[in-house]
Design a protein around this motif. Structure first.
Motif, PDB file in Angstrom:
ATOM      1  N   GLU A   8      40.642  91.702 -61.905  1.00  0.00           N
ATOM      2  CA  GLU A   8      40.696  90.597 -62.896  1.00  0.00           C
ATOM      3  C   GLU A   8      42.219  90.020 -62.962  1.00  0.00           C
ATOM      4  OE1 GLU A   8      39.239  90.745 -67.227  1.00  0.00           O
ATOM      5  OE2 GLU A   8      38.101  89.048 -66.471  1.00  0.00           O
ATOM      6  N   THR A   9      43.052  91.109 -63.293  1.00  0.00           N
ATOM      7  CA  THR A   9      44.429  90.822 -63.543  1.00  0.00           C
ATOM      8  C   THR A   9      45.540  90.414 -62.318  1.00  0.00           C
ATOM      9  OG1 THR A   9      45.197  93.295 -63.889  1.00  0.00           O
ATOM     10  CG2 THR A   9      44.403  91.944 -65.687  1.00  0.00           C
ATOM     11  N   LEU A  10      44.868  90.972 -61.238  1.00  0.00           N
ATOM     12  CA  LEU A  10      45.839  91.025 -59.962  1.00  0.00           C
ATOM     13  C   LEU A  10      46.045  89.629 -59.702  1.00  0.00           C
ATOM     14  CD1 LEU A  10      46.618  92.804 -57.612  1.00  0.00           C
ATOM     15  CD2 LEU A  10      44.735  92.453 -56.231  1.00  0.00           C
ATOM     16  N   PRO A  11      45.295  88.404 -59.602  1.00  0.00           N
ATOM     17  CA  PRO A  11      45.844  87.018 -59.511  1.00  0.00           C
ATOM     18  C   PRO A  11      46.884  86.527 -60.212  1.00  0.00           C
ATOM     19  CG  PRO A  11      43.563  87.090 -59.379  1.00  0.00           C
ATOM     20  CD  PRO A  11      43.681  88.342 -59.928  1.00  0.00           C
ATOM     21  N   SER A  12      47.027  86.945 -61.637  1.00  0.00           N
ATOM     22  CA  SER A  12      48.179  86.540 -62.385  1.00  0.00           C
ATOM     23  C   SER A  12      49.718  87.426 -62.120  1.00  0.00           C
ATOM     24  CB  SER A  12      47.782  86.968 -63.818  1.00  0.00           C
ATOM     25  OG  SER A  12      46.518  86.299 -64.421  1.00  0.00           O
ATOM     26  N   VAL A  13      49.169  88.870 -61.701  1.00  0.00           N
ATOM     27  CA  VAL A  13      50.315  89.435 -61.313  1.00  0.00           C
ATOM     28  C   VAL A  13      50.881  88.785 -60.012  1.00  0.00           C
ATOM     29  CG1 VAL A  13      50.977  91.953 -60.353  1.00  0.00           C
ATOM     30  CG2 VAL A  13      49.590  91.602 -62.323  1.00  0.00           C
ATOM     31  N   ILE A  14      50.209  88.445 -58.820  1.00  0.00           N
ATOM     32  CA  ILE A  14      50.511  87.964 -57.863  1.00  0.00           C
ATOM     33  C   ILE A  14      51.329  86.959 -57.977  1.00  0.00           C
ATOM     34  CG2 ILE A  14      49.914  87.059 -55.566  1.00  0.00           C
ATOM     35  CD1 ILE A  14      47.706  88.984 -55.577  1.00  0.00           C
ATOM     36  N   ARG A  15      50.677  85.898 -58.854  1.00  0.00           N
ATOM     37  CA  ARG A  15      51.245  84.729 -59.510  1.00  0.00           C
ATOM     38  C   ARG A  15      52.758  85.123 -59.834  1.00  0.00           C
ATOM     39  NH1 ARG A  15      48.267  80.398 -62.902  1.00  0.00           N
ATOM     40  NH2 ARG A  15      48.036  82.327 -63.958  1.00  0.00           N
ATOM     41  N   LEU A  16      52.987  85.959 -60.630  1.00  0.00           N
ATOM     42  CA  LEU A  16      54.108  86.222 -61.374  1.00  0.00           C
ATOM     43  C   LEU A  16      55.211  86.657 -60.211  1.00  0.00           C
ATOM     44  CD1 LEU A  16      53.116  87.788 -64.832  1.00  0.00           C
ATOM     45  CD2 LEU A  16      54.097  85.368 -64.429  1.00  0.00           C
ATOM     46  N   LEU A  17      54.713  87.598 -59.348  1.00  0.00           N
ATOM     47  CA  LEU A  17      55.688  88.319 -58.300  1.00  0.00           C
ATOM     48  C   LEU A  17      56.311  86.978 -57.491  1.00  0.00           C
ATOM     49  CD1 LEU A  17      53.870  91.454 -57.349  1.00  0.00           C
ATOM     50  CD2 LEU A  17      55.943  91.026 -58.663  1.00  0.00           C
TER      51      LEU A  17
END
Length: 450
Positions: A8-17
């Motif tokens: 669930e949090t992976l898309p947000s992490v990818i965006r921030l990276l």
């Protein structure tokens, strides 16, 4: 953390990276600007190369941060050391981009960094234009800080770029929002009181950044647009030599003053009071000697007389033509951008003029005027005013660091870096600044302030 929570949090992490990587790439461009602009070199060509052996760098050496780490801080071809300033700047810009993205798109209520006119838009309406404006401003602030710290000059184009971004993207974004919602429905969703105007500080919070000119305040809109046209007219008068450029004879004066300074230097070195390197590292030691600062301020007052007259004329004309009709939101936002531009540059220019008249020395550089004008265009009129006064505390902090730590911290700094750092601190600390002001003064009743 469960697998479901991770996914669930992976898309947000990818965006921030992705944002971090993009910011680091922009930081690499900032390094190019800082190196080449003071030398008068093109920022596009030639391609990047090692300054020692002049070997053209491949993409592997140009990877931000990681390229420097993998090379061990040395050129792959000639083994000359590469300054750690390069990866540090890339990392700072990358982290700054992530912070701005988080504040605009992710932060919890009370910390979201969005203009008040965009904050109540439905979640599906993106605010990417706002993010782009503030990314551009932050990158240019970093570049201006480094160039000013090294050369005591600010390339004016670095202040103009974010202002152009703001004057194009923000009104266009406001127009797009109203097209999606409908003009009146969207404005009413902001809670603006058409008769009294919005509050400056309300119980709900500060009007974040780019406060729009009130929907019925045609006089304010006409005044700021008239002043902007007046600045352009004055610039044309200077180019056609109908108005004299201030400090036009500085370079000629400096040539003779350098000869005199060299003589004084020999005496100072003999006394042990100063070294030749210290004089060359501090360009301010020369321009402070210029003896005609008061005279030059008269030229700048005449330059500003044209915008002042057109501002008054534009205000009366727009008030008469606009009457009681509500202006479109995009035009209101454009007025807020121009108001911020004039307020940010105006407060510094006022100190420059009155300080130079009072002390007989150039009080602040014209580059500082353009720097804060660009800040005002991107953030509205409140933030640059706060940052201007906050810069004094940043300067005091730097002085204390110099007294405690010594070394490079003791080096005299121009005022531009203090202004840039104060601007970032004001933006990041807005919730706490807002709370302190609310405690000191309480919520301000609607007073027609944007």
């Amino acid at each position: 953390m469960s697998w479901y929570e991770i996914t669930e949090t992976l898309p947000s992490v990818i965006r921030l990276l992705f944002v971090l990587s993009f910011g680091a790439c922009v930081g690499s461009l900032v390094n190019v600007l800082v190196y080449r602009m003071p030398l008068g070199l093109s920022v596009i060509t030639p391609p990047s190369r090692c300054p020692s052996c002049e070997t053209r760098l491949t993409w592997r050496e140009n990877v931000p941060v990681l390229g420097w780490l993998l090379l061990g801080g040395k050129c792959r071809f000639c083994k000359s050391p590469i300054s750690p300033e390069y990866p540090i700047v890339e990392a700072i810009v990358g982290i700054g981009f992530v912070a701005i993205f988080w504040l605009v798109h992710v932060a919890p209520e009370g910390f979201v960094l969005q203009p008040e006119w965009a904050a109540n838009a439905s979640p599906e309406l993106p605010v990417l234009p706002i993010t782009l404006v503030w990314w551009c401003l932050f990158a240019c602030l970093v570049a201006m800080t480094l160039v000013d710290a090294k050369t005591s000059t600010i390339p004016l184009v670095l202040a103009w770029i974010p202002a152009v971004f703001a004057v194009v993207l923000l009104p266009a974004h406001a127009a797009w929002l109203t097209l999606q919602h409908g003009e009146m429905e969207f404005i009413e969703s902001l809670g603006w009181a058409f008769t009294d105007g919005p509050e400056w500080i309300s119980e709900e919070g500060w009007m974040w950044a780019i406060p729009a000119v009130e929907p019925y305040n045609w006089g304010m809109l006409g005044g700021v647009l008239g002043a902007l046209v007046g600045l352009g007219a004055s610039a044309v008068l200077v180019e056609t030599k109908l108005l004299r450029r201030s400090f036009a004879d500085y370079e000629e004066w400096e040539k003779g003053a350098i000869v005199e300074a060299e003589r004084e230097l020999e005496a100072a070195v003999a006394r042990g009071a100063m070294t030749r390197a210290e004089v060359r590292e501090n360009p301010a030691a020369m321009w402070i000697r210029y003896p005609h600062a008061r005279r030059e301020m008269v030229k700048e007052i005449l330059f500003l007389a044209v915008p002042a007259m057109l501002a008054m004329g534009g205000s009366f004309a727009a008030a008469a033509l606009g009457g009681d009709s509500a202006m479109p939101l995009w035009l209101s936002v454009l007025g807020g951008v121009v108001l911020g531009y004039l307020a940010g540059g105006g407060i510094v220019w006022a100190v420059r003029i009155f300080g130079s008249i009072a002390f007989g020395k150039e009080a602040m550089g014209i580059g500082d005027v353009h720097l804060m004008a660009g800040v005002g265009a991107c953030l509205g009129w409140i933030d640059p005013v706060l940052a201007f006064f906050g810069a004094a505390f940043v300067a005091i902090f730097w002085t204390i660091l110099g007294m405690v730590l010594g070394g490079g911290f003791r080096r005299a700094m121009p005022y531009g870096p203090y202004l840039a750092v104060a601007t970032v601190l004001v933006v990041l600390g807005k919730p706490w600044i807002e709370e302190a002001m609310r405690i000191a003064w309480g919520p301000l009743a609607p007073a027609g302030l944007p």
